[in-house]
Design a protein around this motif. Structure first.
Motif, PDB file in Angstrom:
ATOM      1  N   ALA A 124       5.231  26.003 -23.673  1.00  0.00           N
ATOM      2  CA  ALA A 124       6.297  26.645 -22.905  1.00  0.00           C
ATOM      3  C   ALA A 124       6.235  26.225 -21.439  1.00  0.00           C
ATOM      4  N   ARG A 125       5.040  26.154 -20.863  1.00  0.00           N
ATOM      5  CA  ARG A 125       4.915  25.737 -19.456  1.00  0.00           C
ATOM      6  C   ARG A 125       5.427  24.307 -19.264  1.00  0.00           C
ATOM      7  N   ARG A 126       5.032  23.398 -20.167  1.00  0.00           N
ATOM      8  CA  ARG A 126       5.473  22.009 -20.033  1.00  0.00           C
ATOM      9  C   ARG A 126       6.991  21.896 -20.142  1.00  0.00           C
ATOM     10  N   ALA A 127       7.578  22.655 -21.071  1.00  0.00           N
ATOM     11  CA  ALA A 127       9.032  22.606 -21.245  1.00  0.00           C
ATOM     12  C   ALA A 127       9.749  23.098 -19.991  1.00  0.00           C
ATOM     13  N   LEU A 128       9.228  24.152 -19.368  1.00  0.00           N
ATOM     14  CA  LEU A 128       9.863  24.681 -18.151  1.00  0.00           C
ATOM     15  C   LEU A 128       9.697  23.711 -16.988  1.00  0.00           C
ATOM     16  N   ALA A 129       8.527  23.111 -16.864  1.00  0.00           N
ATOM     17  CA  ALA A 129       8.296  22.139 -15.786  1.00  0.00           C
ATOM     18  C   ALA A 129       9.236  20.942 -15.929  1.00  0.00           C
ATOM     19  N   ARG A 130       9.429  20.469 -17.174  1.00  0.00           N
ATOM     20  CA  ARG A 130      10.357  19.355 -17.391  1.00  0.00           C
ATOM     21  C   ARG A 130      11.789  19.758 -17.052  1.00  0.00           C
ATOM     22  N   ALA A 131      12.159  20.973 -17.424  1.00  0.00           N
ATOM     23  CA  ALA A 131      13.520  21.438 -17.150  1.00  0.00           C
ATOM     24  C   ALA A 131      13.786  21.534 -15.652  1.00  0.00           C
ATOM     25  N   LEU A 132      12.763  21.876 -14.874  1.00  0.00           N
ATOM     26  CA  LEU A 132      12.908  21.990 -13.422  1.00  0.00           C
ATOM     27  C   LEU A 132      12.682  20.666 -12.711  1.00  0.00           C
ATOM     28  N   HIS A 133      12.373  19.610 -13.496  1.00  0.00           N
ATOM     29  CA  HIS A 133      12.140  18.268 -12.943  1.00  0.00           C
ATOM     30  C   HIS A 133      11.090  18.306 -11.833  1.00  0.00           C
ATOM     31  N   SER A 134      10.006  19.039 -12.093  1.00  0.00           N
ATOM     32  CA  SER A 134       8.955  19.158 -11.086  1.00  0.00           C
ATOM     33  C   SER A 134       7.591  18.990 -11.720  1.00  0.00           C
ATOM     34  N   GLN A 135       6.799  18.074 -11.139  1.00  0.00           N
ATOM     35  CA  GLN A 135       5.416  17.908 -11.568  1.00  0.00           C
ATOM     36  C   GLN A 135       4.468  18.694 -10.672  1.00  0.00           C
ATOM     37  N   LYS A 136       5.017  19.343  -9.631  1.00  0.00           N
ATOM     38  CA  LYS A 136       4.174  20.054  -8.678  1.00  0.00           C
ATOM     39  C   LYS A 136       3.925  21.502  -9.076  1.00  0.00           C
ATOM     40  N   LEU A 137       4.748  22.026  -9.965  1.00  0.00           N
ATOM     41  CA  LEU A 137       4.582  23.422 -10.354  1.00  0.00           C
ATOM     42  C   LEU A 137       3.392  23.556 -11.296  1.00  0.00           C
ATOM     43  N   GLY A 138       2.427  24.388 -10.900  1.00  0.00           N
ATOM     44  CA  GLY A 138       1.259  24.619 -11.726  1.00  0.00           C
ATOM     45  C   GLY A 138       1.423  25.855 -12.589  1.00  0.00           C
ATOM     46  N   ALA A 139       0.336  26.237 -13.259  1.00  0.00           N
ATOM     47  CA  ALA A 139       0.406  27.338 -14.217  1.00  0.00           C
ATOM     48  C   ALA A 139       0.782  28.656 -13.565  1.00  0.00           C
ATOM     49  N   ALA A 140       0.294  28.917 -12.346  1.00  0.00           N
ATOM     50  CA  ALA A 140       0.554  30.217 -11.721  1.00  0.00           C
ATOM     51  C   ALA A 140       2.042  30.426 -11.459  1.00  0.00           C
TER      52      ALA A 140
END
Length: 375
Positions: free
Chosen positions: A171-187
């Motif tokens: 779920a985290r990876r899918a949301l990060a891809r949707a936001l086009h951001s590699q900087k967003l971490g788990a928190a």
């Protein structure tokens, strides 16, 4: 409690972490006033929740190290020592990053950056949850939004912690891809799913903080030297006995390691005549990975069974130690006879069609060439 804390009892340390992590988090998240060379100053609130989580883990880990625990002589001093370490850490970090401001702190206001991220992320969060499937959506809702315990949720869904963790990461990876951001971490991703970017971190983030701090500060006491010496002696005796049995021939050694030899069969159905069909069965020992078959008449080499591009076919795993049929029937263009040999080239690497056909004439390094038995 104090004795268990100093000893490093897991339950005692977990209780301390649960009681104190919010204090550490709030000091970094909202900032605090401090004396700076006789002047009033304040640290700038931290808006990067991923950086704040790492800082919280580091502060708690350092504060709960064995040598720090030994210096605490009362239960009341534990919280004071943790808060003092948090203030020291955040003050030093603010000075190093130029985030220490002189004068009284400004009035508290919501974080513009986090508010913007929450607004931007909401439609992506909804879309990601729609695409993840019902099971993952259930896990995200329970773990991120409701903060349900992993053990209780696993029991309810009939799955283990590893399976839950896999779905959470998905779920985290899918949301990060949707936001086009590699900087967003788990928190921050946790907070987006939980809808609490402007509040305290999600409970799942708090669980991660506790797990990582415990993994850093738990130190297993060394076993007595006598126990370790006894175990080492037993292992040495077993190794010596195994070597003697190997030397005496009771146990098999490297020389007695039986290895399959290459063998290829061409089985005609019903006969090896023009227009008939044939299948290939082979045993192909490692390190061969591909096989190509050619007909050989004098110096004339023609493909018999090769990959569509002319290279070798991937050898099935079962063919490593037992005869295995290739799933590619061959239509015979000419009858097979003693003058028309079928040659198999087994190769360690993927070779070109030209290299394989040359190998059929005499072999090259890294290949095994064998004449197929026609049946």
């Amino acid at each position: 409690m104090l004795e268990a804390y100093q000893r490093g009892d897991r339950a005692a340390l977990a209780t301390i972490i649960e009681d104190s992590w919010r204090t550490v988090w709030r000091l970094g998240r909202h900032g605090f006033s401090a004396d700076v060379d006789g002047q009033e100053g304040h640290t700038t609130p931290e808006e990067d929740l991923d950086r704040l989580e790492r800082a919280t883990i580091e502060i708690l880990s350092d504060s709960l190290a064995p040598e720090r625990r030994a210096q605490v002589n009362s239960a009341e001093a534990i919280a004071a020592a943790l808060e003092a370490e948090a203030r020291r850490y955040f003050l030093a970090d603010a000075q190093a990053r130029g985030r220490l401001r002189l004068g009284p702190p400004p009035a508290k206001a919501p974080s513009f950056e986090l508010a913007h991220l929450a607004t931007e992320a909401e439609p992506h969060r909804v879309k990601v949850l729609e695409d993840l499937g019902e099971r993952t959506r259930t896990i995200v809702e329970a773990r991120f939004r409701q903060g349900e315990d992993a053990a209780a949720l696993g029991t309810r869904l009939g799955c283990g912690r590893a399976s839950l963790r896999t779905q959470e990461e998905r779920a985290r990876r899918a949301l990060a891809r949707a936001l086009h951001s590699q900087k967003l971490g788990a928190a921050r991703l946790d907070a987006i799913f939980a809808g609490c970017l402007l509040e305290e971190p999600a409970k799942i983030s708090a669980e991660r903080i506790k797990e990582r701090v415990l993994s850093r500060v738990e130190v297993a006491p060394a076993r007595p030297f006598g126990v370790r010496l006894t175990e080492a002696t037993i292992v040495a005796l077993i190794a010596a006995a195994a070597y003697l049995l190997l030397y005496a021939g009771v146990l098999p050694g490297p020389d007695s390691d039986f290895r399959a030899t290459a063998k290829v069969e061409v089985i005609c159905k019903p006969t090896c005549t023009s227009g008939g069909t044939a299948t290939v069965r082979l045993v192909a020992p490692r390190p061969s990975t591909t096989v190509a078959l050619y007909t050989l008449s004098g110096d004339q080499v023609r493909p018999f069974l090769v990959a569509p591009g002319g290279g070798g076919l991937r050898i099935p795993l079962g063919a490593r130690d037992r005869p295995t049929e290739l799933p590619y029937p061959v239509t015979l263009e000419a009858p097979l006879s003693p003058e028309l040999k079928v040659v198999a080239v087994l190769s360690e690497e993927r070779l070109s069609s030209w290299a394989l056909s040359r190998a059929a004439l005499g072999g090259t390094p890294g290949t095994i060439v064998t004449i197929a038995e026609v049946r």
